[in-house]
Motif scaffolding. Structure first.
Motif, short mmCIF file in Angstrom:
data_model
loop_
_atom_site.label_atom_id
_atom_site.label_comp_id
_atom_site.label_asym_id
_atom_site.label_seq_id
_atom_site.Cartn_x
_atom_site.Cartn_y
_atom_site.Cartn_z
N GLU A 85 34.41 16.32 3.48
CA GLU A 85 33.22 16.28 2.62
C GLU A 85 32.32 17.48 2.95
O GLU A 85 31.83 18.17 2.06
N CYS B 92 35.60 12.66 -7.66
CA CYS B 92 34.66 13.31 -6.74
C CYS B 92 34.95 14.80 -6.52
O CYS B 92 36.09 15.18 -6.24
N TYR C 284 34.11 16.72 -4.01
CA TYR C 284 34.60 16.98 -2.64
C TYR C 284 36.09 16.66 -2.56
O TYR C 284 36.87 17.37 -1.94
N CYS D 239 31.70 4.03 -0.84
CA CYS D 239 32.34 4.74 -1.95
C CYS D 239 33.84 4.50 -1.98
O CYS D 239 34.50 4.53 -0.95
N ALA E 58 35.89 6.44 -3.53
CA ALA E 58 36.60 7.72 -3.52
C ALA E 58 37.17 8.01 -2.15
O ALA E 58 38.30 8.47 -2.03
N ARG E 59 36.40 7.71 -1.10
CA ARG E 59 36.84 8.13 0.23
C ARG E 59 38.24 7.62 0.56
O ARG E 59 39.11 8.37 0.95
N TRP F 96 40.97 8.72 -2.12
CA TRP F 96 41.26 10.16 -2.02
C TRP F 96 42.17 10.43 -0.82
O TRP F 96 43.20 11.12 -0.95
N SER G 18 30.47 13.68 -10.91
CA SER G 18 31.73 13.25 -10.31
C SER G 18 31.54 12.28 -9.15
O SER G 18 32.49 11.96 -8.46
N CYS G 19 30.34 11.79 -8.94
CA CYS G 19 30.12 10.86 -7.81
C CYS G 19 29.34 9.64 -8.25
O CYS G 19 28.15 9.72 -8.52
N THR H 272 28.81 7.01 -6.34
CA THR H 272 28.02 6.51 -5.21
C THR H 272 26.61 7.07 -5.20
O THR H 272 25.65 6.34 -4.95
N ILE I 27 28.01 18.32 -7.04
CA ILE I 27 27.86 18.88 -5.70
C ILE I 27 28.69 20.14 -5.54
O ILE I 27 28.36 21.00 -4.75
#
Ligand code: SF4
Ligand code: SF4
Lengths: 444, 397
Positions: A64, A93, A95, A134, A136-137, A140, A378-379, A381, A408
């Motif tokens: 990230e 996301c 990132y 989140c 995504a974490r 991903w 794209s986020c 969260t 971001i």
């Protein structure tokens, strides 16, 4: 004679050393990997897994953070395009897509891509992620299996509802759950690395991380002063040593103490990060890393960002000195970060106790005139709660919000001139609501 | 309790009844309310419905409405999150669910969790409970979920004033397991070529199920299965037999668009589809343990993180990992004689979105052609998708 460009944000001198300490983590990890030592890619996990990995001698980088690094270095766009070419939806996301693009390229080249900033992220033996906040974490990191053969572990963080968290026994049950989780993680790590946990080292590290955050919290408390001694830009630079604690915690501790001393001195001497401080603002959630200079332009107008990014703030301190088990200490500290505002939120009938409610408390305590909200395309969260925040700030505290959409990593989505135009008009709105607040007897 | 529903003097049966409830979802709920029953809304498949049924509460599945433009939800949920959740909240704010006595939500996905908190702020109900379903299948997560269910039990007992005994709970589990078995029986009717029941009809039945008390749903399923077995005007044979995977599909629109072409949708892996029904709850000594195991481990859904399959050197074996996560789809494809897969995600659905490239790898690896559609839960999005599906059907022949 070259005229020196006027700086509108008075940056803290002690901040530079903290940043340098973080940037070194990439080189450290590459060296560790070359020497055959274990390395991991880690999602921000709010100090649950970090001390454990460190105690086991694993060098860590945080993709990230690397997303922000790549965005600032101007290489993210290529990685985003690569991720899209790999078939990942573009709404995911920034990132994550940056990291996926990077990993795809690393697999193709068989080595760290030459354009990678700060020496790149070395090939990991473990992908550690967290269920915190989140989806995504963990999704991903799971998807990185296309490019990396490192196993993935997810540390759990309970997400109780505000009301449910205050039920009898809920707090202790959540701590038990977290401790059980961490034990399972350690067992996994011992199997993976073929060595045993160094419990004495873990004990030391757990305490060091807690102390780092205690000082970091104290620094942020001092920002309530008028004028505010530290701008959000310094916060975002300095938070990395707490959030991505890959360096030596003793060194981080020293650097945060230096920062504390400098901030205290500024408060004593009424030195503001922005002078004159015409407007005090809060920022939610993640900034446009590719366009941080926008805050300098706003500072030129007298805007000081005095508090920001709930998820990146340290927990409200609690005394954990009586807790002898380091895992329990770690669990209580992280759980405190997540739920530290819940009890107050419930009293105010606010049910999003993290992310949304803290801004209400902060707008009051830091006496904010306005909020700048940055919904990210794209986020989820960092965006879910922003409409709620906007509504609550205005209806409960008469604090208006400026909304500027962006991302971001993907700079194409942020409208810098449009945002500055809105900012100009927003000053009248802040003035108007300042009058209303005072009319209602609010103290700012 | 009779399974028959009286609607404005007429009593429909089987598929006609399913269609009627599909179009008028609260019809039965309002009758039950008038009879003094309490109705609790729930979202997605993680709220533990067995516990409601055991206390004589009526569960009602909250859905969106792709035909209704979202307006009110804009004031509390941003536009860049799951459009299904936005639609469901919008309907709540507009009073579509004003018959509810309560809401049970769970950590289905991240936005689903936030959705529950936002609902609670803006739509007050006499009872609201949120279950913090963990994210992994770790041992500690399973034990934790069982404890959370016992907390949930406590709040339900306070709300109803009744005791939820293990016996009552076991009885309810049996009824829900019966529903799961009946749904699997319904899906068996999709195995022949041509399938005996259309994909659109299956969606109507499944939406009806989550709009009825479990015993009435079971009766409806029996009627539908009998009717479909006997009728002779089912779907036509078509070259493509498709499996539909991904985000929520809570209306017939997407499937109707596909079945309007040269394809039958014969299997799915979605909510409101098979996901909730393809495994039973085990009857354990402590029923809460069986329920925790079921909702965390047995339900196959990408929202639950599953351990990486490792080789002897503790490295991740990509293909073994895909097999352990998606292998059940191979079984579906074989049993339902599927020759193509449509992967679909709603825009902003992270949970399913990250799965897409890996799942494509897997399907290609096992020789199943697939295509990926991303859409935004609106009817307007369907016509461009139609062209994509058409092109895919040409590929699979
Ligand atoms: S919180 Fe947002 S930016 Fe961070 S990993 Fe999750 S989706 Fe990405
Ligand atoms: S479709 Fe995706 S984002 Fe929407 S509720 Fe389901 S899992 Fe969550």
């Amino acid at each position: 004679m070259v005229e020196e460009k006027k700086k509108f944000i008075n940056r803290l001198k002690s901040m530079y050393a903290l940043r340098a300490n973080i940037d070194k983590m990439y080189a450290r990890t590459v060296e560790a990997s070359k020497a055959g030592n274990p390395t991991a890619w880690c999602a921000v996990n709010w100090w649950e897994a970090d001390p454990i990995l460190k105690a086991m001698g694993v060098e860590v980088v945080y993709p990230e953070n690397y997303g922000a690094v790549c965005a600032s270095a101007g290489v993210a766009q290529d990685y985003l395009e690569r991720s899209a070419a790999e078939g990942f939806p573009t709404y995911l996301c920034g990132y994550a897509r940056n990291c996926i693009g990077y990993a795809a390229r690393m697999k193709e080249l068989g080595e760290i891509p030459p354009e990678a900033p700060l020496g790149g992220m070395a090939r990991p033996v473990l992908l550690l992620n967290s269920s915190a906040l989140c989806d995504a974490r963990y999704k991903w990191f799971q998807s990185l299996g296309r490019y990396l053969d490192a196993p993935v572990w997810t540390v759990e963080l309970p997400h109780p509802g505000v009301k449910e968290s205050q039920a009898d026994g809920a707090h202790e049950q959540n701590i038990r759950f977290m401790v059980g989780e961490l034990k399972e993680f350690i067992a996994f790590l011992e199997r993976l690395l073929g060595k045993k946990m160094d419990w004495a080292r873990l004990d030391e590290l757990a305490s060091a991380f807690i102390e780092v955050n205690r000082i970091w919290y104290e620094i942020n408390e001092l920002r309530k002063a008028r004028p505010c001694p530290m701008h959000s830009r310094d916060f975002w630079t300095c938070m990395t040593a707490s959030l991505y604690p890959s360096g030596d915690p003793k060194e981080s501790l020293k650097l945060y103490r230096d920062l504390l001393a400098e901030v205290k001195e500024r408060v004593a001497n009424k030195i503001g990060a922005v002078a004159p401080e015409k407007y005090r603002l809060l920022f939610a959630e993640l900034p446009p890393w590719h366009d941080l200079k926008i805050f300098d332009e706003m500072a030129e107008r007298g805007w000081s960002f005095v508090v920001e990014s709930w998820a990146y703030h340290p927990p409200k301190p609690i005394d954990l000195s009586h807790v002898s088990d380091p895992l329990e200490r770690v669990a209580r500290h992280t759980y405190r970060w997540f739920t530290g505002y819940f009890a107050n939120a419930l009293q105010e009938d606010e049910y999003m106790g993290y992310f949304a409610y803290p801004y209400l408390e902060w707008a009051r305590d830091y006496q904010c005139d306005g909020a700048m909200l940055h919904p990210l395309l794209s986020c989820r969260t960092a965006t879910n709660h922003l409409v709620l925040v906007q509504d609550r700030l205005l209806s409960k505290l008469k604090v208006p919000s400026l909304v500027a959409e962006g991302d971001i990593v993907d700079f194409k989505t942020f409208d810098h001139p449009g945002t500055m135009r809105k900012a100009e008009a927003f000053e009248e709105i802040m003035d108007h609501y300042r009058g209303l607040r005072r009319g209602e007897g609010l103290p700012w | 309790m009779t399974g028959n529903i009286r609607v404005a003097g007429e009593q429909k049966q089987g598929l006609a009844r399913a269609g009627q409830i599909y179009h008028d979802r609260d019809i039965r709920m309002r009758q039950l309310k008038a009879e003094g029953r309490k109705v609790l809304g729930y979202l997605d498949i993680y709220p533990v419905l067995e516990m409601l049924t055991a206390l004589d509460l009526v569960p009602f599945g909250i859905l969106g409405d792709i035909k209704e433009p979202i307006s009110r939800a804009d004031a509390c949920l941003p536009t860049i999150v799951c459009p299904f959740l936005r639609s469901a909240l919008d309907l709540g704010l507009k009073g579509r669910y004003d018959f509810l006595d309560g809401l049970v939500a769970a950590h289905t996905c991240e936005v689903g969790e936030k959705w529950a908190h936002i609902w609670r702020i803006y739509i007050d109900l006499p009872y609201i409970h949120y279950i913090d379903t963990p994210h992994t299948t770790h041992q500690s997560a399973r034990e934790h979920l069982a404890v959370l269910l016992s907390d949930f039990q406590g709040t339900l007992e306070s709300f109803t004033g009744a005791k939820l005994t293990p016996e009552r709970l076991r009885r309810a589990i049996r009824m829900h397991n019966e529903q799961r078995a009946l749904v699997r029986g319904l899906y068996d009717l999709r195995k022949p070529d041509p399938p005996l029941i259309a994909g659109t009809e299956v969606v109507q039945v499944l939406v009806a199920l989550i709009s009825l008390p479990v015993e009435e749903g079971n009766e409806l399923l029996r009627q539908v299965i009998d009717e479909v077995k006997q009728r002779h005007d089912g779907p036509k044979k078509k070259p493509a037999r498709l499996l539909l995977w991904g985000s929520v599909v809570d209306s017939t629109d997407l499937i109707a668009m596909i079945e309007d072409l040269e394809a039958n949708v014969v299997m799915d892996d979605t909510f409101v589809g098979s996901r909730a029904y393809f495994s039973d709850v085990k009857l354990t000594d402590d029923p809460l343990e069986g329920l925790a195991e079921h909702y965390l481990v047995d339900i196959r859904n990408p929202r639950t993180f599953r351990e990486t399959a490792l080789d002897e050197a503790n490295r991740k074996d990509y293909w073994a990992d895909l097999e352990s996560r998606h292998g059940y789809l191979k079984d579906y494809a074989r049993e339902w004689n599927v020759n193509g897969v449509i992967l679909q995600t709603l825009r902003y659905c992270d949970i399913q979105g990250y799965e897409v490239p890996g799942l494509k790898d897997y399907l290609e690896h096992i020789g199943l052609p697939c295509t990926y559609l991303e859409w935004n839960y609106s009817q307007a999005a369907l016509s461009p998708l139609r062209t994509r599906v058409q092109a895919f059907l040409e590929v699979i022949g």
